[in-house]
Design a protein around this motif. Sequence first.
Motif, PDB file in Angstrom:
ATOM      1  N   VAL A   1       0.843  -1.205   0.000  1.00 19.55           N
ATOM      2  CA  VAL A   1       0.000   0.000   0.000  1.00 19.55           C
ATOM      3  C   VAL A   1       0.874   1.249   0.000  1.00 19.55           C
ATOM      4  O   VAL A   1       0.664   2.179  -0.791  1.00 19.55           O
ATOM      5  CB  VAL A   1      -0.952   0.005   1.211  1.00 19.55           C
ATOM      6  N   GLY A   2       1.877   1.280   0.875  1.00 11.40           N
ATOM      7  CA  GLY A   2       2.772   2.433   0.921  1.00 11.40           C
ATOM      8  C   GLY A   2       3.550   2.602  -0.369  1.00 11.40           C
ATOM      9  O   GLY A   2       3.748   3.727  -0.858  1.00 11.40           O
ATOM     10  N   TYR A   3       3.991   1.495  -0.935  1.00 11.52           N
ATOM     11  CA  TYR A   3       4.699   1.522  -2.215  1.00 11.52           C
ATOM     12  C   TYR A   3       3.797   2.098  -3.310  1.00 11.52           C
ATOM     13  O   TYR A   3       4.220   2.942  -4.113  1.00 11.52           O
ATOM     14  CB  TYR A   3       5.142   0.108  -2.574  1.00 11.52           C
ATOM     15  N   ALA A   4       2.540   1.643  -3.356  1.00 14.42           N
ATOM     16  CA  ALA A   4       1.609   2.087  -4.395  1.00 14.42           C
ATOM     17  C   ALA A   4       1.287   3.577  -4.246  1.00 14.42           C
ATOM     18  O   ALA A   4       1.159   4.296  -5.249  1.00 14.42           O
ATOM     19  CB  ALA A   4       0.326   1.259  -4.340  1.00 14.42           C
ATOM     20  N   ILE A   5       1.165   4.061  -3.014  1.00 12.43           N
ATOM     21  CA  ILE A   5       0.924   5.488  -2.794  1.00 12.43           C
ATOM     22  C   ILE A   5       2.139   6.292  -3.252  1.00 12.43           C
ATOM     23  O   ILE A   5       2.010   7.325  -3.934  1.00 12.43           O
ATOM     24  CB  ILE A   5       0.604   5.780  -1.315  1.00 12.43           C
ATOM     25  N   GLY A   6       3.334   5.824  -2.899  1.00 19.31           N
ATOM     26  CA  GLY A   6       4.551   6.507  -3.335  1.00 19.31           C
ATOM     27  C   GLY A   6       4.672   6.527  -4.852  1.00 19.31           C
ATOM     28  O   GLY A   6       5.040   7.549  -5.444  1.00 19.31           O
ATOM     29  N   ASN A   7       4.333   5.426  -5.495  1.00 14.65           N
ATOM     30  CA  ASN A   7       4.391   5.360  -6.954  1.00 14.65           C
ATOM     31  C   ASN A   7       3.385   6.311  -7.587  1.00 14.65           C
ATOM     32  O   ASN A   7       3.694   6.993  -8.584  1.00 14.65           O
ATOM     33  CB  ASN A   7       4.121   3.931  -7.420  1.00 14.65           C
TER      34      ASN A   7
ATOM     35  N   ASP B   1      -1.906  14.454  -1.998  1.00 14.76           N
ATOM     36  CA  ASP B   1      -1.143  14.898  -3.154  1.00 14.76           C
ATOM     37  C   ASP B   1      -0.853  13.765  -4.128  1.00 14.76           C
ATOM     38  O   ASP B   1      -0.589  14.011  -5.308  1.00 14.76           O
ATOM     39  CB  ASP B   1       0.178  15.539  -2.718  1.00 14.76           C
ATOM     40  N   SER B   2      -0.887  12.532  -3.643  1.00 12.15           N
ATOM     41  CA  SER B   2      -0.580  11.397  -4.514  1.00 12.15           C
ATOM     42  C   SER B   2      -1.704  11.073  -5.483  1.00 12.15           C
ATOM     43  O   SER B   2      -1.474  10.459  -6.527  1.00 12.15           O
ATOM     44  CB  SER B   2      -0.287  10.150  -3.661  1.00 12.15           C
ATOM     45  N   GLY B   3      -2.938  11.444  -5.128  1.00 12.68           N
ATOM     46  CA  GLY B   3      -4.081  11.078  -5.953  1.00 12.68           C
ATOM     47  C   GLY B   3      -4.434   9.612  -5.870  1.00 12.68           C
ATOM     48  O   GLY B   3      -5.182   9.082  -6.705  1.00 12.68           O
ATOM     49  N   PHE B   4      -3.930   8.923  -4.867  1.00 14.85           N
ATOM     50  CA  PHE B   4      -4.191   7.488  -4.710  1.00 14.85           C
ATOM     51  C   PHE B   4      -5.673   7.224  -4.555  1.00 14.85           C
ATOM     52  O   PHE B   4      -6.213   6.243  -5.088  1.00 14.85           O
ATOM     53  CB  PHE B   4      -3.412   6.983  -3.500  1.00 14.85           C
ATOM     54  N   TYR B   5      -6.340   8.111  -3.793  1.00 16.54           N
ATOM     55  CA  TYR B   5      -7.802   8.058  -3.684  1.00 16.54           C
ATOM     56  C   TYR B   5      -8.376   9.252  -4.446  1.00 16.54           C
ATOM     57  O   TYR B   5      -8.132  10.384  -4.094  1.00 16.54           O
ATOM     58  CB  TYR B   5      -8.241   8.126  -2.222  1.00 16.54           C
TER      59      TYR B   5
END
Length: 322
Positions: A278-284, A317-321
Motif C-alpha cells: 500500500v505504501g509503495y503504491a501510494i509513493g508510486n 497529493d498522490s491522488g491514490f484516492y
Amino acid sequence: MLHLPRCALVLLALFAPSLTHAQAPGQTVVTADVDRFWNTYDRIQATSDPKQQLQLLKALYIDPGSAGLKAFMEVKGCTAEKYVDLLRKYPRYWASIRPLSLSVKTRTVSLAPELEKFEALYPAMRPAQLYFLVGCMTSGGTTQGDKVLIGTELAMGDESVDVSELPDKTRTWLSGYFRTRPADGLVLLNIHEYVHTQQNGPGPTLLAQVLYEGVADFVAEKITGQTPPLPYMSYGPTHLEAIKARFKMEMDQPSYDGWLYNSAAGSHFGVGDLGYYVGYAIGNAYYQRATDKKEAIRRMIELDYTDAEAARGFLADSGFYP
C-alpha cells in the motif's frame, strides 16, 4: 590531495577483510560480528553446560561485539539467554545456516555501486553504518538511527536451511521466506534499510507507517531496479481496489495490525505485510504525478512520518484516492 567520492571509499572498504572499517566520514561496513558469532558457536558446542554456554556467549560474542550488534539486540530484544536457548533447541537450523551466513562477506561487494546510485538520486544522502551480524531469529533487517542492521541468520537463508526443528507456525513462515532466496536480494534489503536511516519515523498511524515502509521499497526499486520477491508485491496489484477500500477504513488507526509485520494468518487478505505494498503504491502514484521526479524523491525521503497530518497531506497529493 585526492578526494575520492564518499561511496568510492566505501567500495574500498568492502574489499577489505571482515573486520571492515570504511574511511569515509561516518560510513562503515562491518562483518566482524559474523565471524565472532561462529567462532563462539564452536566453543559453545564443546560443552553441554548451559551456564558455561551462557558465559561463553557473553564473553566471546556480545561483550566484544560491535555497536551494531548491541543496537540490534536492543531493537529486537535479543539477550544472551535467548541466543543460548535457540542454539540448544535448533541445532540443525544453525548448522545449515552457517555457511550461508558466512558467505555475506563475499556479497557485500555489490553494495557500493548501489550506494553511489542512491547518492546520485538523493544528493543529501547522509552516510550510515552497515552492520552484518547474527541475530536471534527475530529480524533479517532493521535500523537504529544511522545504523543498518542485518541479521544474517535470516537474511542469508535459502531452501537448504533445515527448519524441521522449528515450531509449526515458524517453520511455515520461514519455509516460505527462504523459498524467495532472500540472500539474492541482500543488496535490495540493505538499500531499503539504508533509506530508513534517511527518514524520520516511525509513524503514529497506520497510514504514516505504511508510507514509511512503502517509500523505502519504492526508493530502493529506483536504485536497484528490483522489488522484494515477496507475496505482497505480487498480490497487491491484482487486488488493489479491494485493498484500497479496506485500507481507507483503517488508515487513521494507531495500530498496524492486519497490515504490517504480520504473517499471512494475521492479514486481512491472507498475505503478510500487505501494508508495504500500500505504501509503495501510494509513493508510486505520487511519483507518477510529479513533474520534478528528483524533487518527488526528496520529498518522499524527507517527509515527517511522525506527523499524521503530513502523511495525510502526502496521500492527498498522490491522488491514490480520487
